[in-house]
Design a protein around this motif. Structure first.
Motif, PDB file in Angstrom:
ATOM      1  N   ASP A  90       7.096  25.412  -7.870  1.00 26.78           N
ATOM      2  CA  ASP A  90       5.980  24.314  -7.086  1.00 26.78           C
ATOM      3  C   ASP A  90       5.058  25.440  -6.189  1.00 26.78           C
ATOM      4  N   ALA A  91       6.518  26.459  -5.050  1.00 26.17           N
ATOM      5  CA  ALA A  91       4.990  27.214  -4.204  1.00 26.17           C
ATOM      6  C   ALA A  91       4.157  27.957  -5.180  1.00 26.17           C
ATOM      7  N   ALA A  92       3.908  28.230  -6.199  1.00 26.12           N
ATOM      8  CA  ALA A  92       2.646  28.673  -6.945  1.00 26.12           C
ATOM      9  C   ALA A  92       1.670  27.774  -7.115  1.00 26.12           C
ATOM     10  N   LEU A  93       2.067  26.479  -7.552  1.00 22.96           N
ATOM     11  CA  LEU A  93       1.468  25.757  -7.133  1.00 22.96           C
ATOM     12  C   LEU A  93       0.606  25.444  -6.368  1.00 22.96           C
ATOM     13  N   ALA A  94       1.107  25.317  -4.904  1.00 23.49           N
ATOM     14  CA  ALA A  94       0.720  25.372  -3.692  1.00 23.49           C
ATOM     15  C   ALA A  94      -0.355  26.912  -3.721  1.00 23.49           C
ATOM     16  N   VAL A  95      -0.171  27.436  -4.092  1.00 23.73           N
ATOM     17  CA  VAL A  95      -1.025  28.681  -3.764  1.00 23.73           C
ATOM     18  C   VAL A  95      -2.474  28.320  -4.604  1.00 23.73           C
ATOM     19  N   ARG A  96      -1.748  28.248  -6.269  1.00 20.12           N
ATOM     20  CA  ARG A  96      -3.827  28.082  -6.772  1.00 20.12           C
ATOM     21  C   ARG A  96      -4.072  26.557  -6.300  1.00 20.12           C
ATOM     22  N   PHE A  97      -3.296  25.885  -6.202  1.00 23.21           N
ATOM     23  CA  PHE A  97      -4.015  24.900  -5.097  1.00 23.21           C
ATOM     24  C   PHE A  97      -5.164  24.991  -4.060  1.00 23.21           C
ATOM     25  N   TRP A  98      -4.494  25.460  -2.964  1.00 23.91           N
ATOM     26  CA  TRP A  98      -5.675  25.910  -1.942  1.00 23.91           C
ATOM     27  C   TRP A  98      -6.467  27.784  -2.305  1.00 23.91           C
ATOM     28  N   ASP A  99      -5.945  28.407  -3.507  1.00 24.11           N
ATOM     29  CA  ASP A  99      -7.013  28.942  -4.484  1.00 24.11           C
ATOM     30  C   ASP A  99      -7.999  28.895  -4.376  1.00 24.11           C
ATOM     31  N   ARG A 100      -7.961  27.327  -5.127  1.00 26.23           N
ATOM     32  CA  ARG A 100      -8.918  25.991  -6.123  1.00 26.23           C
ATOM     33  C   ARG A 100     -10.101  26.123  -4.969  1.00 26.23           C
ATOM     34  N   ARG A 145      -5.541  21.224   8.727  1.00 24.02           N
ATOM     35  CA  ARG A 145      -4.809  20.359   8.660  1.00 24.02           C
ATOM     36  C   ARG A 145      -3.553  20.797   8.588  1.00 24.02           C
ATOM     37  N   GLN A 146      -4.544  21.822   7.466  1.00 24.57           N
ATOM     38  CA  GLN A 146      -3.277  22.297   6.179  1.00 24.57           C
ATOM     39  C   GLN A 146      -2.220  23.630   7.513  1.00 24.57           C
ATOM     40  N   LEU A 147      -3.035  23.863   8.257  1.00 30.37           N
ATOM     41  CA  LEU A 147      -2.793  25.017   8.529  1.00 30.37           C
ATOM     42  C   LEU A 147      -1.990  24.915  10.449  1.00 30.37           C
ATOM     43  N   TRP A 152       0.208  31.339   7.004  1.00 26.54           N
ATOM     44  CA  TRP A 152      -1.024  31.348   5.973  1.00 26.54           C
ATOM     45  C   TRP A 152      -1.705  30.115   5.229  1.00 26.54           C
ATOM     46  N   LEU A 153      -2.380  29.996   4.458  1.00 23.95           N
ATOM     47  CA  LEU A 153      -3.061  28.831   3.998  1.00 23.95           C
ATOM     48  C   LEU A 153      -1.609  28.235   3.243  1.00 23.95           C
ATOM     49  N   ALA A 154      -1.161  29.246   2.030  1.00 22.53           N
ATOM     50  CA  ALA A 154      -0.094  28.403   1.095  1.00 22.53           C
ATOM     51  C   ALA A 154       1.156  27.995   1.876  1.00 22.53           C
ATOM     52  N   GLY A 155       1.060  28.805   3.538  1.00 19.14           N
ATOM     53  CA  GLY A 155       2.913  29.023   3.736  1.00 19.14           C
ATOM     54  C   GLY A 155       2.854  30.551   4.654  1.00 19.14           C
ATOM     55  N   GLU A 156       4.225  30.505   4.653  1.00 19.76           N
ATOM     56  CA  GLU A 156       4.791  32.089   5.243  1.00 19.76           C
ATOM     57  C   GLU A 156       4.448  33.485   4.341  1.00 19.76           C
ATOM     58  N   ALA A 174     -20.868  32.133   9.072  1.00 13.90           N
ATOM     59  CA  ALA A 174     -22.032  32.842   9.592  1.00 13.90           C
ATOM     60  C   ALA A 174     -23.118  31.051   9.234  1.00 13.90           C
ATOM     61  N   TYR A 175     -22.793  30.495   8.717  1.00 12.70           N
ATOM     62  CA  TYR A 175     -23.726  29.619   9.100  1.00 12.70           C
ATOM     63  C   TYR A 175     -23.848  28.075   9.171  1.00 12.70           C
ATOM     64  N   VAL A 176     -21.827  27.763   9.586  1.00 10.55           N
ATOM     65  CA  VAL A 176     -21.456  26.571   9.582  1.00 10.55           C
ATOM     66  C   VAL A 176     -19.973  26.940  10.951  1.00 10.55           C
ATOM     67  N   PRO A 177     -20.058  27.445  12.277  1.00 11.24           N
ATOM     68  CA  PRO A 177     -18.739  27.723  13.148  1.00 11.24           C
ATOM     69  C   PRO A 177     -18.266  26.814  12.585  1.00 11.24           C
ATOM     70  N   ILE A 178     -16.882  27.469  13.447  1.00  9.65           N
ATOM     71  CA  ILE A 178     -15.795  25.949  13.182  1.00  9.65           C
ATOM     72  C   ILE A 178     -15.749  25.273  14.420  1.00  9.65           C
ATOM     73  N   PRO A 179     -15.720  24.073  13.983  1.00  5.55           N
ATOM     74  CA  PRO A 179     -15.239  23.424  15.279  1.00  5.55           C
ATOM     75  C   PRO A 179     -14.546  23.862  16.523  1.00  5.55           C
ATOM     76  N   GLU A 180     -14.428  23.252  17.972  1.00  9.35           N
ATOM     77  CA  GLU A 180     -13.383  24.369  18.423  1.00  9.35           C
ATOM     78  C   GLU A 180     -12.609  23.312  18.680  1.00  9.35           C
ATOM     79  N   LYS A 181     -12.272  21.819  17.638  1.00 12.20           N
ATOM     80  CA  LYS A 181     -11.072  21.399  17.333  1.00 12.20           C
ATOM     81  C   LYS A 181     -10.203  22.209  16.587  1.00 12.20           C
ATOM     82  N   ASP A 182     -11.261  22.563  15.854  1.00 14.79           N
ATOM     83  CA  ASP A 182     -10.029  22.952  14.807  1.00 14.79           C
ATOM     84  C   ASP A 182      -9.323  24.299  14.967  1.00 14.79           C
ATOM     85  N   VAL A 183      -8.606  23.907  15.807  1.00 17.51           N
ATOM     86  CA  VAL A 183      -8.174  25.786  16.826  1.00 17.51           C
ATOM     87  C   VAL A 183      -7.327  26.332  15.798  1.00 17.51           C
TER      88      VAL A 183
END
Length: 227
Positions: A90-100, A145-147, A152-156, A174-183
Motif C-alpha cells: 500500500d505504501a508503494a502504491l502511494a509512492v507510485r501515485f505521487w510519482d505519476r 493538501r497532501q503535505l 515528504w510527498l508520500a509519507g515520512e 519559474a513559470y508559475v510561482p507557488i501561491p503564498e497560501k500553499d504554505v
C-alpha cells in the motif's frame, strides 16, 4: 565490472529525477552527455528507447527506458541500502501515485510552457499556456493538501515521488510561482532544495540553466544572468 551507463543531459528534468534517485540509492553511474543535435546520438537513442526519450540506462547490455522504470531497476538490481519504493504494497502504491502525479500534472504542464517559449512568438498559443498555468495551480493546491501532515510527498520517508517532484517543481515555479497560501508546499520545496541529492543535481545543472527558456523566473540563488 563496468558502471551502468546513463545517457542523459543535466538540464533535463526527467534526467534529474533519475540522477537524484541514483544518489539517494548510492548507485554510481557512468553519465554520458546526450546530444540530440548529433544524428548518430539520436539514432542511438532511437535504438535504445521505444519513445526516443532520455534518459536511458544501459546495464550489461540491457537498455532500460522511462524514468520511473529506471528508478525501480536501480533499486531492484543495483542498490543495496536505502529504498525509494517501500516494500509495503500500500505504501508503494502511494509512492507510485505521487510519482505519476508529479510527472503528469507538474512536469508535463511545465514542459508545455517551455515548448511555447521555444516557438516563434507568432506561433505561440495563449490558450495552451493558460491551460498549463491553470493545471500547475491546481496541482500545487493538491500537493499542498497532501503535505499538510507529511514531511515528504508520500509519507515520512524520501521516496521516488520526491525524486519526481523536485525537478518538476524546480522548473515549474519559474513559470508559475507557488501561491503564498500553499504554505505546506512552499515548506516542502524548501526541504527538497536542501536535500543533499537534490542540491547536488541542481548544482551540476547550473552551467546549463542559461539555456532554460524560463530562466528569468529562476531564483537568483540558482541562476544569475550576469554570472
Amino acid at each position: 565490472m563496468a558502471l551502468p551507463i546513463l545517457h542523459a543531459h543535466p538540464l533535463s528534468s526527467c534526467c534529474q529525477k533519475v540522477l537524484i534517485a541514483a544518489r539517494v540509492l548510492g548507485v554510481a553511474l557512468d553519465e554520458r552527455l546526450l546530444n540530440l543535435g548529433d544524428p548518430a546520438e539520436r539514432e542511438m537513442l532511437q535504438a535504445l528507447s521505444p519513445a526516443e526519450k532520455m534518459p536511458v540506462l544501459v546495464d550489461q547490455g540491457r537498455a532500460v527506458a522511462e524514468t520511473s522504470i529506471i528508478i525501480e531497476y536501480l533499486q531492484q538490481h543495483l542498490a543495496g541500502g536505502p529504498r525509494l519504493i517501500p516494500t509495503d504494497a500500500d505504501a508503494a502504491l502511494a509512492v507510485r501515485f505521487w510519482d505519476r502525479f508529479s510527472d503528469f500534472y507538474v512536469m508535463t504542464p511545465m514542459q508545455a510552457l517551455t515548448a511555447e517559449l521555444l516557438k516563434p512568438e507568432s506561433g505561440r498559443s495563449g490558450d495552451a499556456a493558460e491551460a498549463a498555468r491553470s493545471q500547475l495551480l491546481n496541482s500545487y493546491a493538491a500537493m499542498n493538501r497532501q503535505l499538510e501532515d507529511r514531511t515528504w510527498l508520500a509519507g515520512e520517508g524520501f521516496s521516488m515521488a520526491d525524486c519526481a517532484a523536485a525537478p518538476a517543481l524546480f522548473y515549474a515555479v519559474a513559470y508559475v510561482p507557488i501561491p503564498e497560501k500553499d504554505v505546506h508546499l512552499l515548506a516542502y520545496v524548501a526541504r527538497l532544495m536542501a536535500h543533499p541529492a537534490v542540491a547536488a543535481v541542481v548544482d551540476a545543472a547550473r552551467p546549463w540553466f542559461k539555456y532554460f527558456p524560463g530562466r528569468a523566473g529562476l531564483s537568483a540563488r540558482f541562476y544569475l544572468p550576469e554570472a
